[in-house]
Motif scaffolding. Structure first.
Motif, PDB file in Angstrom:
ATOM      1  N   ILE A 141      -8.569   3.060   6.187  1.00 15.23           N
ATOM      2  CA  ILE A 141      -7.455   2.575   5.795  1.00 15.23           C
ATOM      3  C   ILE A 141      -6.536   3.324   4.791  1.00 15.23           C
ATOM      4  CG2 ILE A 141      -5.895  -0.142   5.070  1.00 15.23           C
ATOM      5  CD1 ILE A 141      -9.488  -1.608   5.472  1.00 15.23           C
ATOM      6  N   GLN A 142      -6.971   4.006   4.137  1.00 14.55           N
ATOM      7  CA  GLN A 142      -6.016   4.118   2.732  1.00 14.55           C
ATOM      8  C   GLN A 142      -5.193   5.639   3.711  1.00 14.55           C
ATOM      9  OE1 GLN A 142      -6.481   5.102  -1.324  1.00 14.55           O
ATOM     10  NE2 GLN A 142      -8.069   2.682  -1.573  1.00 14.55           N
TER      11      GLN A 142
ATOM     12  N   LYS B 181      -4.758   6.110   7.120  1.00 12.09           N
ATOM     13  CA  LYS B 181      -3.928   5.211   8.009  1.00 12.09           C
ATOM     14  C   LYS B 181      -2.651   5.010   7.292  1.00 12.09           C
ATOM     15  CE  LYS B 181      -6.869   3.716  11.417  1.00 12.09           C
ATOM     16  NZ  LYS B 181      -7.287   2.560  11.863  1.00 12.09           N
ATOM     17  N   GLU B 182      -2.721   4.556   5.449  1.00 13.40           N
ATOM     18  CA  GLU B 182      -1.156   3.644   4.858  1.00 13.40           C
ATOM     19  C   GLU B 182      -0.352   4.642   4.915  1.00 13.40           C
ATOM     20  OE1 GLU B 182      -2.967   0.993   2.161  1.00 13.40           O
ATOM     21  OE2 GLU B 182      -3.120  -0.536   3.800  1.00 13.40           O
ATOM     22  N   LYS B 183      -0.998   5.745   3.595  1.00 13.64           N
ATOM     23  CA  LYS B 183      -0.281   6.719   3.122  1.00 13.64           C
ATOM     24  C   LYS B 183       0.435   7.695   4.066  1.00 13.64           C
ATOM     25  CE  LYS B 183      -3.287   6.342  -1.015  1.00 13.64           C
ATOM     26  NZ  LYS B 183      -3.770   6.663  -2.110  1.00 13.64           N
ATOM     27  N   SER B 184      -0.458   7.717   5.734  1.00 11.95           N
ATOM     28  CA  SER B 184       0.371   9.017   6.226  1.00 11.95           C
ATOM     29  C   SER B 184       1.150   8.247   7.369  1.00 11.95           C
ATOM     30  CB  SER B 184      -0.991   9.358   7.265  1.00 11.95           C
ATOM     31  OG  SER B 184      -1.949   8.304   7.432  1.00 11.95           O
ATOM     32  N   GLU B 185       1.024   7.244   7.604  1.00 12.35           N
ATOM     33  CA  GLU B 185       2.503   6.539   8.263  1.00 12.35           C
ATOM     34  C   GLU B 185       3.474   6.708   8.552  1.00 12.35           C
ATOM     35  OE1 GLU B 185       3.136   2.160  10.221  1.00 12.35           O
ATOM     36  OE2 GLU B 185       1.590   1.903   8.590  1.00 12.35           O
TER      37      GLU B 185
ATOM     38  N   ARG C  85       5.263   9.479   8.490  1.00 15.01           N
ATOM     39  CA  ARG C  85       5.454  10.857   7.427  1.00 15.01           C
ATOM     40  C   ARG C  85       5.200  11.361   8.244  1.00 15.01           C
ATOM     41  NH1 ARG C  85       2.035  10.498   1.848  1.00 15.01           N
ATOM     42  NH2 ARG C  85       3.386  12.701   0.835  1.00 15.01           N
TER      43      ARG C  85
ATOM     44  N   ASP D 142     -10.567  -2.902  -2.100  1.00  9.36           N
ATOM     45  CA  ASP D 142      -9.212  -1.576  -0.873  1.00  9.36           C
ATOM     46  C   ASP D 142     -10.724  -0.299  -0.980  1.00  9.36           C
ATOM     47  OD1 ASP D 142      -9.551  -1.478  -3.776  1.00  9.36           O
ATOM     48  OD2 ASP D 142      -7.848  -0.651  -3.766  1.00  9.36           O
TER      49      ASP D 142
ATOM     50  N   ARG E   9       3.396  -7.930  -8.044  1.00  6.96           N
ATOM     51  CA  ARG E   9       3.090  -6.173  -7.988  1.00  6.96           C
ATOM     52  C   ARG E   9       2.044  -6.418  -8.840  1.00  6.96           C
ATOM     53  NH1 ARG E   9       8.287  -2.114  -8.077  1.00  6.96           N
ATOM     54  NH2 ARG E   9       8.489  -1.927 -10.436  1.00  6.96           N
TER      55      ARG E   9
END
Length: 321
Positions: free
Chosen positions: A103-104, A106-110, A112, A143, A188
């Motif tokens: 998941i991480q 996917k999230e960090k590369s989305e 880019r 997470d 946050r």
């Protein structure tokens, strides 16, 4: 039983790191546990080499100063040769699809166009961290459950293909600790790498700066001290911080404070008192590089001693050496 936990030097240690994890490691850790500074993980995005080195030393000093047993602490990159070899074996055991599903990643590369390959592969390095030490339990947040599951999958697959080498670890959801939120933006979490340091209390902040940050914390216009996470997140954040530092229930504290000024003053003094001894011991260690280097070298030697046979077995059964 071996438990393994880590902290990444992506920024200075902040109040949430200390109250939520480091303080618990010091209180609950055993002689078998491993606590390491994951400096290799901090390289999955652009970084400043000098800052990375400085933050790594600072975090090592903080762990020891907080009371984590020095013999249980090590720096990840001090085992870079062992971890590099094991990571390669595990990459040869892991499929692309398994790594890409994290998941991480996917999230960090989305969105880019380009990301470092290490962002894709670092969960395999994390598996190597876990398996190299013969870890039985990995306390993590929700997470990180997926990453520990990958380590379990790779351990089973390697053992089944080549022979029994690795302990199959299990994830343990870390006990709920203080939910420390950003003082300036309580929606946050407080974070080492927050874009605005105004809402983050760093462990090495001088006492006067800690007080200023807390006295400027965002509350609301209700004027009533109540424990209400949804309706009054800023006030609730201060109550939870005060609770974590004093050991008293947040709702009980809310009933004893009449206004926001008294809440902030009480919280500021409690935080300063909680952090003072750790801050002083950390600064003393940082001022004594010889002692810090000795602690680091001893921790690396211990981690290496108890993992070398496991790596050698993995290399041998997989056809190397």
């Amino acid at each position: 039983m071996i438990r393994l936990s880590a902290i990444t030097p992506s920024g200075q240690v902040q109040l949430g790191n200390y109250l939520g994890a480091i303080r618990r490691w010091a209180a609950e850790g055993t002689a078998e546990d491993v606590y390491f500074i994951s400096d290799l993980h901090a390289m999955t995005s652009a970084h400043n080499p000098a800052r990375l080195r400085a933050l790594t030393r600072e975090q090592l000093a903080v762990l020891v100063a907080a009371g984590v047993a020095p013999e249980s602490v090590c720096v990840q990159s001090d085992l870079v040769r062992e971890l590099g070899a094991l990571t390669w074996l595990l990459e040869c055991t892991c499929s692309y699809g398994e790594a890409a599903r994290m998941i991480q990643f996917k999230e960090k590369s989305e969105g880019r166009a380009s990301v470092r390959l290490s962002l894709l592969t670092y969960p395999v390095l994390m598996s190597a961290d876990i398996l190299l030490q013969g870890t039985h339990e990995v306390p993590v947040g929700e997470d990180q459950l997926q990453h520990v599951e990958l380590a379990r999958v790779l351990a089973r697959r390697f053992n089944g293909t080549y022979g029994e080498v690795f302990v199959v670890p299990r994830a343990v959801v870390a006990p709920t600790a203080a939910r420390v939120r950003d003082l300036a933006e309580p929606s946050r979490k407080m974070a080492k790498s927050a874009p605005d340091a105004a809402g983050t209390v760093f462990l090495l902040d001088p006492p006067d700066l800690v007080r200023r940050k807390i006295m400027r914390a965002v509350t609301d216009d209700r004027g009533e001290v109540r424990y209400d996470p949804d309706g009054q997140p800023g006030v609730t954040n201060l109550l939870e911080i005060l609770s974590a530092c004093t050991g008293k229930e947040a709702r009980e504290l809310a009933g004893s404070l009449s206004d926001y000024a008294s809440l902030k003053e009480a919280t500021a003094e409690a935080v300063v008192a909680e952090l003072k001894p750790v801050r002083e011991r950390t600064l003393a260690l940082l001022a004594d590089p010889t002692e810090l280097d000795r602690i680091r070298a001893a921790g690396a030697e211990r981690a290496r001693d108890r993992s070398t046979h496991r790596l050698e077995s993995a290399l041998r059964v997989s056809g190397l050496g």
